[in-house]
Design a protein around this motif. Sequence first.
Motif, short mmCIF file in Angstrom:
data_model
loop_
_atom_site.label_atom_id
_atom_site.label_comp_id
_atom_site.label_asym_id
_atom_site.label_seq_id
_atom_site.Cartn_x
_atom_site.Cartn_y
_atom_site.Cartn_z
N UNK A 18 43.36 52.62 40.36
CA UNK A 18 44.09 51.43 39.94
C UNK A 18 44.88 50.88 41.11
N UNK A 19 44.97 49.56 41.20
CA UNK A 19 45.78 48.89 42.20
C UNK A 19 46.86 48.11 41.46
N UNK A 20 48.11 48.33 41.85
CA UNK A 20 49.24 47.67 41.20
C UNK A 20 50.03 46.90 42.24
N UNK A 21 50.15 45.60 42.04
CA UNK A 21 50.95 44.75 42.92
C UNK A 21 52.33 44.56 42.31
N UNK A 22 53.38 44.90 43.06
CA UNK A 22 54.75 44.63 42.63
C UNK A 22 55.19 43.37 43.37
N UNK A 23 55.27 42.28 42.62
CA UNK A 23 55.45 40.99 43.27
C UNK A 23 55.98 39.98 42.26
N UNK A 24 56.09 38.75 42.67
CA UNK A 24 56.40 37.65 41.77
C UNK A 24 55.10 37.21 41.11
N UNK A 25 55.00 37.36 39.81
CA UNK A 25 53.75 37.05 39.11
C UNK A 25 53.60 35.53 38.98
N UNK A 26 52.64 34.97 39.70
CA UNK A 26 52.41 33.52 39.69
C UNK A 26 50.92 33.27 39.90
N UNK A 42 37.69 47.72 40.51
CA UNK A 42 38.58 48.68 39.86
C UNK A 42 39.69 47.90 39.15
N UNK A 43 40.52 48.60 38.42
CA UNK A 43 41.58 47.95 37.67
C UNK A 43 42.67 47.48 38.62
N UNK A 44 43.00 46.19 38.54
CA UNK A 44 44.04 45.60 39.39
C UNK A 44 44.97 44.79 38.51
N UNK A 45 46.27 44.97 38.69
CA UNK A 45 47.24 44.24 37.88
C UNK A 45 48.51 43.98 38.69
N UNK A 46 49.37 43.12 38.15
CA UNK A 46 50.63 42.78 38.81
C UNK A 46 51.80 43.21 37.94
N UNK A 47 52.92 43.48 38.60
CA UNK A 47 54.11 43.92 37.90
C UNK A 47 55.30 43.26 38.58
N UNK A 48 56.20 42.66 37.80
CA UNK A 48 57.39 42.07 38.40
C UNK A 48 58.39 43.18 38.74
#
Length: 238
Positions: A18-26, A42-48
């Motif tokens: 899994x890839x998780x981006x911690x960022x401003x979701x836009x 693969x699973x990729x998602x964003x998290x504020x």
Amino acid sequence: MTTRMTTGITRMSLENARVLMVTDCNPQSQLFIDYVRQQLDCQVSALSTQESFVPPADRKVVVLLDADHVDENCMHLWNSRASESPEMILAAFNLRDDEHAAELLISLHLQGVFYRQDNLLLICKGIAKLLEGDLWMSRNLMTRLIDFYRRQQLNAYRPVCGLTHRELEIIGLLGTGASNTEIADQLFVSEHTVKSHLYNIFRKIKVHNRIQAMNWARQNLGAPPMTSLRSARKARTS
């Protein structure tokens, strides 16, 4: 027609990653997520930065901290989480240059570093290498880190600017951003004692304020004792 990137990772291992981006979701970050998902499958998602996250115990997770939107305190929080989760791989992206990366690496256990000028395909290649268990850093940055830790080894065998053991403890805590009150509580001394030690420390290392002293500590003493300070804060609030 888009061609999926070929890596040394098997399709099965990517599906379990899994890839998780911690960022401003836009919308821009969503485009980046879609591209990485398409390239690595693969699973990729964003998290504020305000959202919580529980790392899965059965799969590797590459956590990408966006330096444009994640402040230093939040990065240290993720660093603490990664130290408690062997499956979590911490990396930072949108860094300005090697100097910016070196500053973060003094106190963060980053396994990957990506710069603002890196293209998306290169970032995907780096993520894939991180999932394989490799580091992803420039040769110049690795050389700087090796030089830094060599200096640390030398400092371990000789006094640092004539600082006493207690002064080293205080400036180490100062490097975490701790206030005089927090330092006093941690070391079981009075604030007056802390102020007296800080006066002597500033004189010995030839700085004039707390910011300069914090920078000196991070450059010369290595990673600050974040764990002990964090434990003290938790004990006071529980």
